[in-house]
Design a protein around this motif. Structure first.
Motif, short mmCIF file in Angstrom:
data_model
loop_
_atom_site.label_atom_id
_atom_site.label_comp_id
_atom_site.label_asym_id
_atom_site.label_seq_id
_atom_site.Cartn_x
_atom_site.Cartn_y
_atom_site.Cartn_z
N LEU A 21 64.33 115.52 60.27
CA LEU A 21 64.98 114.42 59.58
C LEU A 21 66.49 114.62 59.42
O LEU A 21 67.27 113.73 59.77
N ASP A 22 66.91 115.78 58.93
CA ASP A 22 68.35 116.00 58.70
C ASP A 22 69.17 115.91 59.98
O ASP A 22 70.19 115.21 60.00
N PRO A 23 68.77 116.58 61.06
CA PRO A 23 69.55 116.44 62.30
C PRO A 23 69.59 115.00 62.82
O PRO A 23 70.61 114.54 63.33
N PHE A 24 68.47 114.29 62.65
CA PHE A 24 68.43 112.89 63.08
C PHE A 24 69.46 112.07 62.31
O PHE A 24 70.22 111.31 62.90
N LEU A 25 69.49 112.23 61.00
CA LEU A 25 70.42 111.47 60.17
C LEU A 25 71.87 111.82 60.48
O LEU A 25 72.74 110.95 60.47
N ILE A 26 72.13 113.06 60.78
CA ILE A 26 73.49 113.46 61.14
C ILE A 26 73.91 112.81 62.45
O ILE A 26 75.00 112.25 62.56
N ARG A 27 73.01 112.83 63.46
CA ARG A 27 73.33 112.24 64.77
C ARG A 27 73.45 110.72 64.71
O ARG A 27 74.10 110.13 65.56
N HIS A 28 72.82 110.10 63.71
CA HIS A 28 72.79 108.63 63.63
C HIS A 28 73.61 108.09 62.47
O HIS A 28 73.30 107.02 61.93
N ASP A 29 74.63 108.81 62.06
CA ASP A 29 75.57 108.35 61.04
C ASP A 29 74.91 108.01 59.71
O ASP A 29 75.38 107.14 58.98
N GLY A 30 73.79 108.65 59.40
CA GLY A 30 73.10 108.41 58.14
C GLY A 30 72.24 107.17 58.14
O GLY A 30 71.75 106.75 57.09
N VAL A 31 72.02 106.56 59.30
CA VAL A 31 71.25 105.31 59.41
C VAL A 31 69.91 105.61 60.06
O VAL A 31 69.84 106.36 61.04
N ILE A 32 68.85 105.02 59.51
CA ILE A 32 67.51 105.22 60.05
C ILE A 32 66.68 103.97 59.81
O ILE A 32 66.83 103.30 58.79
N SER A 33 65.84 103.64 60.77
CA SER A 33 64.92 102.51 60.60
C SER A 33 63.58 103.05 60.09
O SER A 33 63.32 104.26 60.15
N ARG A 34 62.75 102.18 59.62
CA ARG A 34 61.42 102.59 59.15
C ARG A 34 60.64 103.23 60.29
O ARG A 34 60.00 104.26 60.10
N ALA A 35 60.71 102.64 61.49
CA ALA A 35 59.98 103.20 62.64
C ALA A 35 60.51 104.59 62.99
O ALA A 35 59.73 105.50 63.31
N GLN A 36 61.82 104.77 62.94
CA GLN A 36 62.40 106.08 63.24
C GLN A 36 62.00 107.11 62.18
O GLN A 36 61.71 108.26 62.51
N ALA A 37 61.97 106.69 60.92
CA ALA A 37 61.55 107.61 59.85
C ALA A 37 60.10 108.03 60.05
O ALA A 37 59.76 109.20 59.86
N ARG A 38 59.26 107.09 60.46
CA ARG A 38 57.86 107.42 60.75
C ARG A 38 57.77 108.44 61.89
O ARG A 38 56.96 109.35 61.84
N SER A 39 58.61 108.26 62.93
CA SER A 39 58.56 109.20 64.06
C SER A 39 59.06 110.58 63.66
O SER A 39 58.73 111.56 64.32
N CYS A 40 59.84 110.67 62.59
CA CYS A 40 60.27 111.97 62.06
C CYS A 40 59.21 112.57 61.14
O CYS A 40 59.41 113.66 60.61
N GLY A 41 58.14 111.85 60.91
CA GLY A 41 57.03 112.39 60.13
C GLY A 41 56.89 111.84 58.72
O GLY A 41 56.03 112.29 57.97
N LEU A 42 57.70 110.88 58.32
CA LEU A 42 57.58 110.31 56.98
C LEU A 42 56.50 109.23 56.96
O LEU A 42 56.39 108.44 57.89
N SER A 43 55.74 109.21 55.89
CA SER A 43 54.77 108.14 55.68
C SER A 43 55.48 106.96 55.04
O SER A 43 56.61 107.09 54.55
N ASP A 44 54.83 105.80 55.01
CA ASP A 44 55.41 104.64 54.34
C ASP A 44 55.65 104.93 52.86
O ASP A 44 56.66 104.50 52.29
N ASP A 45 54.73 105.66 52.23
CA ASP A 45 54.90 106.02 50.82
C ASP A 45 56.13 106.91 50.62
O ASP A 45 56.88 106.74 49.66
N ALA A 46 56.35 107.86 51.54
CA ALA A 46 57.50 108.75 51.43
C ALA A 46 58.80 107.96 51.61
O ALA A 46 59.78 108.20 50.89
N ILE A 47 58.80 107.01 52.52
CA ILE A 47 59.98 106.17 52.73
C ILE A 47 60.26 105.36 51.47
O ILE A 47 61.40 105.28 51.01
N ASP A 48 59.22 104.77 50.90
CA ASP A 48 59.38 103.99 49.67
C ASP A 48 59.89 104.85 48.52
O ASP A 48 60.70 104.41 47.70
N ARG A 49 59.42 106.12 48.44
CA ARG A 49 59.91 107.03 47.40
C ARG A 49 61.40 107.32 47.59
O ARG A 49 62.15 107.41 46.62
N MET A 50 61.81 107.49 48.86
CA MET A 50 63.24 107.74 49.13
C MET A 50 64.08 106.55 48.65
O MET A 50 65.17 106.73 48.11
#
Length: 192
Positions: A21-50
């Protein structure tokens, strides 16, 4: 031993693949889509918690920005392009900025999407047309019109910077922009 303990005890969203997750966010200027977050291993609940905790900010539906970073022009462009859909291609002046042909980000972000399909246009000017695969490149993990097409489109819009945009495209190491003008003589900017 203390640093290892601190690393193990650091709170990480459940299910996140360590180190993704951290390297992804660094490479993408701190921007992430829900689908990308899922591919990094986050569940929908984890995304909602963030989002609820304020660690992430929803910029558009399904597009998030990390709250602990400055919201840069590059992040703004990424947000708009991600929001337009997976087949969106950055184009026009914004593509010229992404190619580093012009120094300043434009006020309006142009995004090209296929004629068929559904896309959203919040945060950008949407243009529907089908692009050839040779007209699309990936730069810093973002789909952008090729240098040739970018110069052609941006030169029409940035009339005052036309010379500087074309000159930047002809810098050593960059291919000439002429082939696109020859291929599409009906386009604005092509010699008649």
């Amino acid at each position: 031993m203390a640093p290892d303990c601190a690393r193990r005890n650091r709170r990480r969203p459940v299910g996140v693949k360590p180190g993704m997750l951290d390297p992804f966010l660094i490479r993408h200027d701190g921007v992430i889509s829900r689908a990308q977050a899922r591919s990094c291993g986050l569940s929908d609940d984890a995304i909602d918690r963030m989002l609820r905790s304020g660690a992430w900010i929803a910029r558009f539906r399904g597009v998030y920005f990390v709250a602990n970073r400055p919201f840069t022009p590059d992040a703004r462009i990424r947000c708009a392009a991600l929001h337009a859909g997976s087949h969106a291609v950055l184009s026009g002046e914004a593509a010229a900025y992404w190619h580093k042909l012009v120094p300043n980000m434009p006020n309006v972000i142009d995004v090209t999407v296929p004629r068929s399909g559904r896309s959203r246009a919040q945060g950008c000017r949407l243009r529907r047309r089908d692009l050839r695969s040779t007209d699309v490149v990936e730069i810093r993990s973002l789909r952008v019109t090729s240098l040739h097409l970018t110069v052609l489109e941006a030169s029409v819009r940035i009339r005052t910077h036309h010379g500087s945009c074309v000159a930047a495209a002809h810098e050593p190491g960059r291919p000439a922009a002429n082939p696109r003008l020859q291929r599409r003589p009906d386009r604005s900017g092509a010699s008649r």
